[in-house]
Design a protein around this motif. Sequence first.
Motif, PDB file in Angstrom:
ATOM      1  N   VAL A   1       0.848  -1.189   0.000  1.00 43.86           N
ATOM      2  CA  VAL A   1       0.000   0.000   0.000  1.00 43.86           C
ATOM      3  C   VAL A   1       0.886   1.242   0.000  1.00 43.86           C
ATOM      4  N   PRO A   2       0.656   2.202  -0.908  1.00 46.06           N
ATOM      5  CA  PRO A   2       1.522   3.387  -0.960  1.00 46.06           C
ATOM      6  C   PRO A   2       1.225   4.355   0.177  1.00 46.06           C
ATOM      7  N   GLN A   3       2.211   5.154   0.518  1.00 45.82           N
ATOM      8  CA  GLN A   3       2.021   6.216   1.491  1.00 45.82           C
ATOM      9  C   GLN A   3       1.427   7.435   0.810  1.00 45.82           C
ATOM     10  N   CYS A   4       0.601   8.163   1.555  1.00 47.31           N
ATOM     11  CA  CYS A   4       0.056   9.411   1.034  1.00 47.31           C
ATOM     12  C   CYS A   4       1.146  10.480   1.047  1.00 47.31           C
ATOM     13  N   PRO A   5       1.040  11.487   0.156  1.00 47.97           N
ATOM     14  CA  PRO A   5       2.015  12.589   0.200  1.00 47.97           C
ATOM     15  C   PRO A   5       1.945  13.328   1.532  1.00 47.97           C
ATOM     16  N   GLY A   6       2.985  14.101   1.846  1.00 46.91           N
ATOM     17  CA  GLY A   6       2.981  14.888   3.065  1.00 46.91           C
ATOM     18  C   GLY A   6       1.811  15.851   3.096  1.00 46.91           C
ATOM     19  N   GLY A   7       1.166  15.957   4.230  1.00 48.62           N
ATOM     20  CA  GLY A   7      -0.007  16.817   4.345  1.00 48.62           C
ATOM     21  C   GLY A   7      -1.296  16.145   3.932  1.00 48.62           C
ATOM     22  N   PHE A   8      -1.239  14.846   3.591  1.00 49.10           N
ATOM     23  CA  PHE A   8      -2.423  14.080   3.207  1.00 49.10           C
ATOM     24  C   PHE A   8      -2.564  12.879   4.143  1.00 49.10           C
ATOM     25  N   ASP A   9      -3.802  12.475   4.397  1.00 52.27           N
ATOM     26  CA  ASP A   9      -4.094  11.265   5.161  1.00 52.27           C
ATOM     27  C   ASP A   9      -4.980  10.352   4.328  1.00 52.27           C
ATOM     28  N   PRO A  10      -4.863   9.024   4.476  1.00 53.12           N
ATOM     29  CA  PRO A  10      -5.675   8.109   3.659  1.00 53.12           C
ATOM     30  C   PRO A  10      -7.142   8.077   4.091  1.00 53.12           C
ATOM     31  N   LEU A  11      -8.036   8.097   3.105  1.00 56.22           N
ATOM     32  CA  LEU A  11      -9.458   7.855   3.354  1.00 56.22           C
ATOM     33  C   LEU A  11      -9.748   6.364   3.273  1.00 56.22           C
ATOM     34  N   TRP A  12      -9.163   5.706   2.283  1.00 58.11           N
ATOM     35  CA  TRP A  12      -9.211   4.246   2.199  1.00 58.11           C
ATOM     36  C   TRP A  12      -8.078   3.770   1.298  1.00 58.11           C
ATOM     37  N   THR A  13      -7.769   2.485   1.394  1.00 60.20           N
ATOM     38  CA  THR A  13      -6.779   1.862   0.529  1.00 60.20           C
ATOM     39  C   THR A  13      -7.457   0.753  -0.263  1.00 60.20           C
ATOM     40  N   GLY A  14      -6.828   0.338  -1.346  1.00 59.60           N
ATOM     41  CA  GLY A  14      -7.465  -0.695  -2.161  1.00 59.60           C
ATOM     42  C   GLY A  14      -6.564  -1.210  -3.253  1.00 59.60           C
ATOM     43  N   TYR A  15      -7.188  -1.558  -4.390  1.00 60.38           N
ATOM     44  CA  TYR A  15      -6.501  -2.171  -5.523  1.00 60.38           C
ATOM     45  C   TYR A  15      -6.731  -1.306  -6.767  1.00 60.38           C
ATOM     46  N   SER A  16      -5.696  -1.186  -7.583  1.00 60.59           N
ATOM     47  CA  SER A  16      -5.693  -0.238  -8.698  1.00 60.59           C
ATOM     48  C   SER A  16      -6.519  -0.761  -9.865  1.00 60.59           C
TER      49      SER A  16
ATOM     50  N   ALA B   1      -4.080   4.095  -2.708  1.00 63.23           N
ATOM     51  CA  ALA B   1      -4.651   4.794  -1.555  1.00 63.23           C
ATOM     52  C   ALA B   1      -5.332   6.061  -2.048  1.00 63.23           C
ATOM     53  N   VAL B   2      -6.500   6.348  -1.490  1.00 65.69           N
ATOM     54  CA  VAL B   2      -7.210   7.598  -1.746  1.00 65.69           C
ATOM     55  C   VAL B   2      -6.911   8.523  -0.568  1.00 65.69           C
ATOM     56  N   CYS B   3      -6.283   9.658  -0.844  1.00 67.21           N
ATOM     57  CA  CYS B   3      -5.748  10.525   0.210  1.00 67.21           C
ATOM     58  C   CYS B   3      -6.460  11.873   0.215  1.00 67.21           C
ATOM     59  N   ALA B   4      -6.737  12.392   1.399  1.00 66.90           N
ATOM     60  CA  ALA B   4      -7.376  13.695   1.574  1.00 66.90           C
ATOM     61  C   ALA B   4      -6.376  14.665   2.181  1.00 66.90           C
ATOM     62  N   LYS B   5      -6.336  15.870   1.658  1.00 63.37           N
ATOM     63  CA  LYS B   5      -5.408  16.880   2.162  1.00 63.37           C
ATOM     64  C   LYS B   5      -5.859  17.342   3.539  1.00 63.37           C
ATOM     65  N   THR B   6      -4.927  17.370   4.479  1.00 67.62           N
ATOM     66  CA  THR B   6      -5.255  17.733   5.855  1.00 67.62           C
ATOM     67  C   THR B   6      -4.469  18.936   6.335  1.00 67.62           C
TER      68      THR B   6
END
Length: 301
Positions: free
Chosen positions: A169-184, A287-292
Motif C-alpha cells: 500500500v503506498p504512502q500518502c504525500p505529506g499533508g495528506f491522510d488516507p481515506l481508504w486503501t485498495g486495488y488499482s 490509496a485515496v488521500c485527503a489533504k489535511t
Amino acid sequence: DGEYGEVGENGDVGDNGKQGWQGDHGQCTETCSANDKSLRSGCQCDTHILTMHSQSKHVPQCPQHWTSLWAGYSFILIYENGVSMLQDPGKAGSCMEAFQPAPFMTCDRDEECGKHFRTEKSVWLAAEESEAPFGPIKDREVAESHVSRCNVCMGPSVVQTVHSFTSEVPQCPGGFDPLWTGYSYLMSILDDLSMVTPIAGGRAGQGIPTNSPGSCSPVFQTPSFLECLSAGYCSYNRAFSDYWLQASTENDTTGNGQPGDSGLSEIYDTTSIQIREKRLENVSRCAVCAKTSRRNGNSRK
C-alpha cells in the motif's frame, strides 16, 4: 495625617509584554479535517466531491467528516449504435438517484426524439450479494434490487489517488491522510455487445483516470454488470474484461521471462483461496488521500 492630594495625570503607556504560551487545540467539530486538524474559520466554501460504490445492496458510508449529498445506484456505461460513454466511478455522475433501465433518448436535427430499442443499452454495476438469474429480468423493481448502491459525499479536503505499482500500500504525500486503501482498477471493457460473437458485436469501454478515487477499489473482486435495454428488460452480461494495474517487482513485467507472460492469466480464479491470495500479489495497491494541511505536500518516499 494630612489630607489626600489631588489625583495625578495618567502615566505613559508601557512597552508590550512578551508573547504568551500557545493555547491548547480546540475541540474538533464538523469543520475539522479527516485527522481532526481544525480548518480556518468562516465559510467552508472550498468543498470537494467524491463518490463511493459498495458493489452490494447497501449504501456505503461516507468517510469521517464528509457529508452525504445523495445516495443512488451505480451507473457505469451508456452504449448506443457503436458509441459508448463511461462514467468515472469517482465522480457524481456515476451515482444516479433513481434507477432507470433506459435513462436517455436520442434527438435528431429535426428535434424529433425517441429510443432505438435494438441498440440503446445502459450498464449498471451489479450488487455482488445478489444471485444472478439466468434469464432476462423484466420486472423493474426486481432489476433494481440487483444494482449496486452508491453515495455522493462532500468534504473539506482535496482528494488525490496514488498507486504503488507494487503489492505494498503506498504512502500518502505529506499533508495528506488516507481515506481508504485498495486495488488499482483501470477500466472495464464490454467484450461482446451482440451477446453472440465478439467479432459481430464489437467492444465498448473506456479507462478510468488513475487520479480518480474510482480507480482505487477498496475490495478486489471481479465486478459483474447488469445490462439494460430500451425494450425494458435487463440481464447479466458476463462478457466483460476488467483491467487492473499490475504490481511489478524491480520493473519486471514478465512472469517467467517469456514475452507477454505476466502471470495474470488466472487472476480471477476464485475456486481456491490460496490461488486468489497469490493472484492478489500481482495487483498494484493504491490509496485515496485527503489533504489535511494548508501547506504544500511533501514528496512521498
